[in-house]
Design a protein around this motif. Structure first.
Motif, short mmCIF file in Angstrom:
data_model
loop_
_atom_site.label_atom_id
_atom_site.label_comp_id
_atom_site.label_asym_id
_atom_site.label_seq_id
_atom_site.Cartn_x
_atom_site.Cartn_y
_atom_site.Cartn_z
N SER A 392 20.13 2.77 19.76
CA SER A 392 21.42 3.49 19.78
C SER A 392 21.21 4.96 20.15
CB SER A 392 22.10 3.39 18.41
OG SER A 392 22.26 2.04 18.00
N VAL A 393 20.21 5.59 19.55
CA VAL A 393 19.99 7.02 19.77
C VAL A 393 19.49 7.29 21.19
CG1 VAL A 393 18.58 8.99 19.04
CG2 VAL A 393 19.73 7.58 17.34
N ASP A 394 18.67 6.40 21.72
CA ASP A 394 18.25 6.56 23.12
C ASP A 394 19.47 6.58 24.04
OD1 ASP A 394 15.60 6.65 22.43
OD2 ASP A 394 15.19 4.54 22.91
N ARG A 395 20.40 5.70 23.76
CA ARG A 395 21.63 5.62 24.58
C ARG A 395 22.47 6.88 24.39
NH1 ARG A 395 24.55 5.15 28.28
NH2 ARG A 395 26.38 3.82 28.44
N LEU A 396 22.59 7.35 23.14
CA LEU A 396 23.35 8.57 22.89
C LEU A 396 22.74 9.76 23.62
CD1 LEU A 396 24.21 8.41 19.07
CD2 LEU A 396 25.82 8.30 20.97
N LEU A 397 21.43 9.85 23.62
CA LEU A 397 20.77 10.96 24.30
C LEU A 397 21.07 10.97 25.79
CD1 LEU A 397 17.31 11.15 22.48
CD2 LEU A 397 19.02 12.98 22.64
N ASP A 398 21.13 9.78 26.39
CA ASP A 398 21.49 9.70 27.81
C ASP A 398 22.90 10.23 28.03
OD1 ASP A 398 19.07 8.63 28.55
OD2 ASP A 398 19.75 6.54 28.50
N ILE A 399 23.82 9.84 27.14
CA ILE A 399 25.22 10.28 27.26
C ILE A 399 25.31 11.79 27.06
CG2 ILE A 399 27.50 10.13 26.17
CD1 ILE A 399 26.77 7.17 25.53
#
Length: 427
Positions: A392-399
């Motif tokens: 989840s956090v990897d995805r948030l960082l991309d956003i």
């Protein structure tokens, strides 16, 4: 991060603390592990709380004075948003210019404040709804209070103002677009996660230890509910379902237990003992146990002690209890609403509607089939392994990175336009 109405330091299952609190804590901790400094702004609800509290290294919780510490319900907080915003701006003013790169607000009240802060600091606003008034009102429990029109308007404003909207599931993304007119290019799906280190399966010895720890008989058939006690979460459906099971098969009474872990919240505060009264009136007071909210280690033991975890909510944006139970190896019986089908996957059973008879059949058939429960438990663990918080956090960082890049590009275009330089030449 902004979480106006509930502190990340609060125990989930009490007051307004629940999945949102877990989400904020778990994402903030992992962002800090990746070198991202996180300030969390929340309303101060006790004089004993320090103005600043370090959650973990790199994560600071700021308690903002906005209204009296006690006696304010969530419905009273719109009147305190100006005071909250002023307190948040004072903290921001103590930082160097450009200190904050973005604002991530959680729930619509936070979105209103986050909107102002992002505008003041000239940074992107990322917003996660967690729940939406129009969705809740469309799936309202009998006798529950509808969300007010003011909330719907406030949510519409935040949807329009946000740089990016983070939805928990594709279904929630569709609701943002169809019910709130969100620009589809602004909506991103990031599925919440589960702490796979804390929530993991156990063996037979671990199950026996968990039952002994919580005082559960070795041969009991245990249905577990975890969450805030309010009509939205529908624990009454489970009380009625176990009453149906006992009425149909009286011999179950000596072994069947429904364990309700949580405290009254929201509209449930109006009648805090309603569930106990219902159990007494239905003649199953001896079958239903009420347990106050517990910490994570005790919760894991409850998952290990249970045969089935039931999530009968009328509305859930995702359903963290379902994924935590799954990661613990306990099959889930859940309502087929919101994000619960995603959280449950093939590790449990989905029930259409909230008819106690349907729930009694679903629970009874699973309780009586050891092999089926074991199979669902194995599937549940495999399913949950896809949903670690790190993903989840990897995805948030991309956003976050894309939002900051787009925002910087917009600023460059604007400055060139003001200087009379065509924006088309910007690389």
């Amino acid at each position: 991060m902004v979480s106006v109405h509930t502190s990340p330091l609060s125990q989930p299952g009490t007051g307004d603390a629940g999945g949102l609190n877990v989400y904020v804590v778990e994402t903030a901790k992992r962002l800090a592990e990746r070198g991202v400094e996180v300030d969390i702004f929340t309303r101060r609800t006790s004089a004993a709380l320090g103005e600043q509290v370090q959650l973990v290294p790199g994560v600071t919780v700021h308690h903002i004075a906005a209204g009296p510490y006690e006696g304010l319900g969530k419905e009273d907080l719109p009147g305190q948003l100006c005071a909250f915003a002023a307190g948040m701006m004072r903290v921001g003013a103590s930082k160097p210019e450009g200190h904050y790169d973005l604002v991530h607000s959680h729930y619509w009240l936070s979105g209103q404040v986050g909107w102002l802060a992002a505008d003041r600091w000239r940074v992107p606003l990322i917003h996660t709804m967690h729940t939406m008034a129009r969705v809740k009102n469309a799936q309202l429990a009998d006798g529950d209070t509808p969300e007010p029109a003011g909330r719907e308007i406030g949510e519409e404003q935040v949807v329009a103002a946000a740089t990016k909207l983070v939805a928990n599931t594709p279904g929630e993304a569709r609701e943002l677009i169809e019910l709130y007119g969100a620009d589809s290019s602004k909506v991103e799906v990031v599925t919440p996660g589960v702490d796979l280190d804390a929530f993991s399966p156990t063996d037979g010895a671990g199950r026996r230890e968990a039952r002994a720890h919580h005082g559960v008989e070795p041969d009991a058939q245990v249905v577990l509910f975890v969450g805030r006690i309010q009509p939205l979460k529908a624990p009454d459906v489970l009380v009625r379902a176990v009453a149906e099971l006992v009425a149909e098969q009286p011999e179950r009474r000596s072994r069947l237990r429904l364990v309700v872990v949580g405290g009254p919240s929201g509209s449930g505060l109006d009648k805090p003992l309603a569930l106990q009264t219902l159990a007494r009136d239905l003649g199953v007071k001896d079958v239903v146990d009420f347990v106050p909210p517990v910490d994570r280690s005790a919760l894991v033991r409850w998952f290990h002690a249970a045969d089935v975890v039931a999530v009968p909510s009328h509305s859930e944006s995702f359903g963290l209890v379902a994924i935590e139970a799954s990661a613990s190896g306990t099959p889930v019986v859940a309502a087929a609403v919101g994000g619960l089908p995603t959280a449950v996957g093939d590790g449990g059973v989905l029930v259409e509607g909230h008819d106690p008879l349907d729930w009694a059949r679903a629970l009874g058939s699973l309780l009586d089939d050891d092999a089926r429960r074991a199979e669902f438990g194995e599937r549940a663990v495999a399913h949950a392994r896809q949903y670690g918080w790190d993903v989840s956090v990897d995805r948030l960082l991309d956003i976050y990175a894309n939002a900051c890049h787009d925002d910087a590009s917009t600023d460059i275009d604007a400055s060139r336009a003001l200087a009379g330089v065509p924006s088309a030449i910007v690389p």
